[in-house]
Every structure is written in structure tokens, then in C-alpha cells.
Design an enzyme around this catalytic site. Structure first.
Site, mmCIF file in Angstrom:
data_model
loop_
_atom_site.group_PDB
_atom_site.id
_atom_site.type_symbol
_atom_site.label_atom_id
_atom_site.label_comp_id
_atom_site.label_asym_id
_atom_site.label_seq_id
_atom_site.Cartn_x
_atom_site.Cartn_y
_atom_site.Cartn_z
ATOM 1 N N LYS A 50 0.836 -1.207 0.000
ATOM 2 C CA LYS A 50 0.000 0.000 0.000
ATOM 3 C C LYS A 50 0.871 1.257 0.000
ATOM 4 O O LYS A 50 0.560 2.238 -0.671
ATOM 5 C CB LYS A 50 -0.960 -0.033 1.203
ATOM 6 C CG LYS A 50 -2.075 -1.061 0.993
ATOM 7 C CD LYS A 50 -2.876 -1.415 2.227
ATOM 8 C CE LYS A 50 -3.818 -2.575 1.914
ATOM 9 N NZ LYS A 50 -4.580 -3.064 3.069
ATOM 10 N N GLN A 94 -4.941 -1.738 9.247
ATOM 11 C CA GLN A 94 -4.743 -3.068 8.656
ATOM 12 C C GLN A 94 -5.294 -4.150 9.589
ATOM 13 O O GLN A 94 -4.997 -4.168 10.774
ATOM 14 C CB GLN A 94 -3.235 -3.287 8.401
ATOM 15 C CG GLN A 94 -2.908 -4.583 7.710
ATOM 16 C CD GLN A 94 -3.492 -4.672 6.305
ATOM 17 O OE1 GLN A 94 -3.388 -3.735 5.514
ATOM 18 N NE2 GLN A 94 -4.138 -5.782 6.000
ATOM 19 N N ASP A 117 -11.248 2.628 3.382
ATOM 20 C CA ASP A 117 -11.470 1.186 3.173
ATOM 21 C C ASP A 117 -12.944 0.911 2.865
ATOM 22 O O ASP A 117 -13.289 -0.164 2.397
ATOM 23 C CB ASP A 117 -11.073 0.407 4.436
ATOM 24 C CG ASP A 117 -9.726 -0.289 4.281
ATOM 25 O OD1 ASP A 117 -9.350 -0.596 3.132
ATOM 26 O OD2 ASP A 117 -9.063 -0.521 5.304
#
Ligand code: NAD
Length: 280
Positions: A50, A94, A117
Site C-alpha cells: 500500500k 490493517q 477502506d
């Protein structure tokens, strides 16, 4: 193999390059905070990928690597600081988090405008209400791959195997939004084989190597494999029995190099979208 492959990597790279050009043209300075708690090796790889995508798209990334001993209160305090930071347009936490931290509570603490997200109930609710804003990255990436391959879900029978909040459920909502007739299968589903066999589009998101058998696939179907698993041979593999499925399907995604890169590209796109919205 008779199926055509839907590659995610070149499409993802072209999206990142386009975002970079747009950011430069608009004079935008998008920022993504990347929060990693603990030392899960797979998570470390995802986070590294990422950050690389941030570099390619010219998005600033702010790294927060916390020890596994971090408490929920400490993590929530960090989220509050990031919510208030004007240089941060997107917050990525995460998963998985250490067992003592409630993932849902952390996601709900993120300002929905920074929920790049697309996991916050507000953003999932908007997708359910046909008003998508920040869309869950993996399902959104899958929709972009279908579009790129010229596959219109409208009127097709779609089966999603897996009903998690981060993949299966929003995937079903995306396909419904695109006017497919959607069946969602999960661990209590009976006779999965016959459900998959009726599908024009199959999306597998279970997390078990080779779980969807190739012989279940309807000839000419489109197969999207979201799964990322470590096979018995140590190599990365998906949830679909690729060798057999690719003989029957018309289109299939590889693992690796399929959905994974598109998930990251959509994360970058969401971050840019959040930065644009913050400037308005
Ligand atoms: P999860 O464990 O949260 O959910 C798995 C789902 O599979 C559940 O809804 C469960 O009901 C269902 N399931 C379990 N056993 C089943 C059975 N026997 N029959 C039918 N359904 C069954 O997993 P997740 O977070 O949704 O991830 C799924 C997979 O996708 C994992 O391999 C993960 O690594 C991968 N993933 C990939 C990406 C990507 O970018 N490619 C992103 C997220 C997750």
C-alpha cells in the site's frame, strides 16, 4: 486453458498513474495514514504494497506501526488524532488486529469521510441505499475489472461465496447495484455446488485454497477469485480450483495478480476522492 485472464496488475498500475496525473493537475495533496498493529507477516506485506502504491500515485503516506501490546484505548486515541489531522484524508487500519482489540469499534471510530477502506457502517449503508460514496475497496476493484473486461452484470445470475463485512456483503451490494440477480452463500449454505453451477458470475471470497471446485463452474461463466491463501506448496493461491475452472470459464482472475492489486488501487482512488471532498 480456454478462459481469458482478467489481469488486475496492469489495470491497477494505469489507475495509479492516472491518479498521479490528476493530483498534479489539481494541485491536490492527498494523505493516507496507514496503521499497523502487531507483527503479522502477511499484514506487513500488505502495508508495504500500500505504501508503494502511495508513492506511485503521489499520495503522502503516514505510517503508524504499533506494538502488539497496544490497547484498544491507545488505538482509539490515535484514530481521534488522525480524524482531526487536516493532512490526513484517509485512515487505513490493517486487519487482523490483536485479539483484545475490537475491529468493529475501531472502524466505527474512524470519521466516515476518512474511511477509505469503505468498512464503516455509514459507508456500507450508503452502498446498500444505492448512494455509494467511499466504496469497499475489494468489491469496488472487482466491479472495475468486470467493466474493463466488458462484462455487464445486469440481468446475470451472480453468486458470491463468502459473506464477510469487508468482501462478501459489499460485493453482493455492488453486484445488486449493477442489476445482477445475486445469491450470497456462506458457511451455512446448503448445496453450494448447485448454486455455483447456476451462476454466470462467481465471486469467491472464503479464504480456503481450492474450495470452489472447477467442475462446479458453468461453462462460459466469469470467475472472480478474491481469495489469497498460502497453498500446501507454499505458493499463493486463490479459493478457486484454477486449473479445472479455467477450462470451463470464459473469464477468470489469476491469483496473485488479479483482485489484489485492484484492491490497493481502489484504496488510492478513495483517498484521492476523500481529499477532493475535504477541499470543497
Ligand atoms: P472471512 O473469514 O471474514 O469470511 C469468509 C466467509 O466465507 C464467511 O462469510 C464464511 O461464512 C464463508 N465461508 C466459510 N466456510 C464456508 C463454506 N463452507 N461454504 C460457504 N462459505 C463459507 O474472510 P474475508 O476477510 O472475507 O476474506 C476471504 C478471502 O479473501 C481470504 O483469502 C482473504 O485473504 C481474501 N481477501 C483478499 C483481498 C484482495 O484484495 N484480493 C481482500 C480481502 C480479503
Amino acid at each position: 486453458m480456454s478462459a481469458q485472464l482478467i489481469h488486475g496488475k496492469p489495470l491497477a498500475d494505469s489507475i495509479l498513474d492516472r491518479l498521479r496525473a490528476e493530483i498534479e493537475q489539481e494541485g491536490l495533496r492527498p494523505g493516507l495514514a496507514v496503521v499497523l498493529v502487531g507483527d503479522d507477516p502477511a499484514s506487513a506485506v500488505y502495508v508495504r504494497n500500500k505504501k508503494r502504491a502511495c508513492e506511485r500515485a503521489a499520495i503522502a503516506s503516514f505510517s503508524h506501526e504499533l506494538p502488539a501490546s497496544t490497547t484498544q484505548g491507545e488505538l482509539l486515541a490515535l484514530i481521534a488524532r488522525l480524524n482531526a489531522d487536516p493532512a490526513v484524508h484517509g485512515i487505513l487500519v490493517q486487519s487482523p488486529l490483536p485479539a483484545l482489540i475490537d475491529f468493529e469499534a475501531v472502524i466505527e471510530a474512524i470519521d466516515p469521510r476518512k474511511d477509505v477502506d469503505g468498512f464503516h457502517p455509514y459507508n456500507l449503508g450508503r452502498l446498500a441505499a444505492k448512494l455509494p460514496t467511499l466504496r469497499a475497496c475489494t468489491p469496488y476493484g472487482v466491479m472495475r475489472m468486470l467493466e474493463h473486461a466488458g462484462i455487464d452484470p445486469s440481468g446475470r445470475d451472480a453468486v458470491v461465496v463468502g459473506a464477510s463485512t469487508i468482501v462478501g456483503r459489499p460485493m453482493a451490494l455492488e453486484l445488486l447495484l449493477a442489476r445482477a440477480t445475486v445469491t450470497v452463500c456462506h458457511s451455512r449454505t446448503r448445496d453450494l455446488a448447485s448454486k455455483v453451477a447456476g451462476a454466470d458470475i462467481v465471486v469467491a471470497a472464503v479464504g480456503k485454497p481450492g474450495f470452489v471446485k472447477g467442475e462446479w463452474i458453468k461453462p462460459g461463466a466469469t470467475v472472480i477469485d478474491v481469495g489469497i491463501n498460502r497453498g500446501a506448496d507454499g505458493k499463493l493461491c486463490g479459493d478457486v480450483e484454477f486449473d479445472v475452472a479455467s477450462q470451463r470459464a470464459a473469464w477468470i482472475t489469476p491469483v496473485p495478480g488479479g483482485v489484489g492489486p485492484m484492491t490497493i488501487a481502489m484504496l488510492m482512488q478513495n483517498t484521492v476522492q476523500a481529499a477532493r471532498a475535504a477541499r470543497r
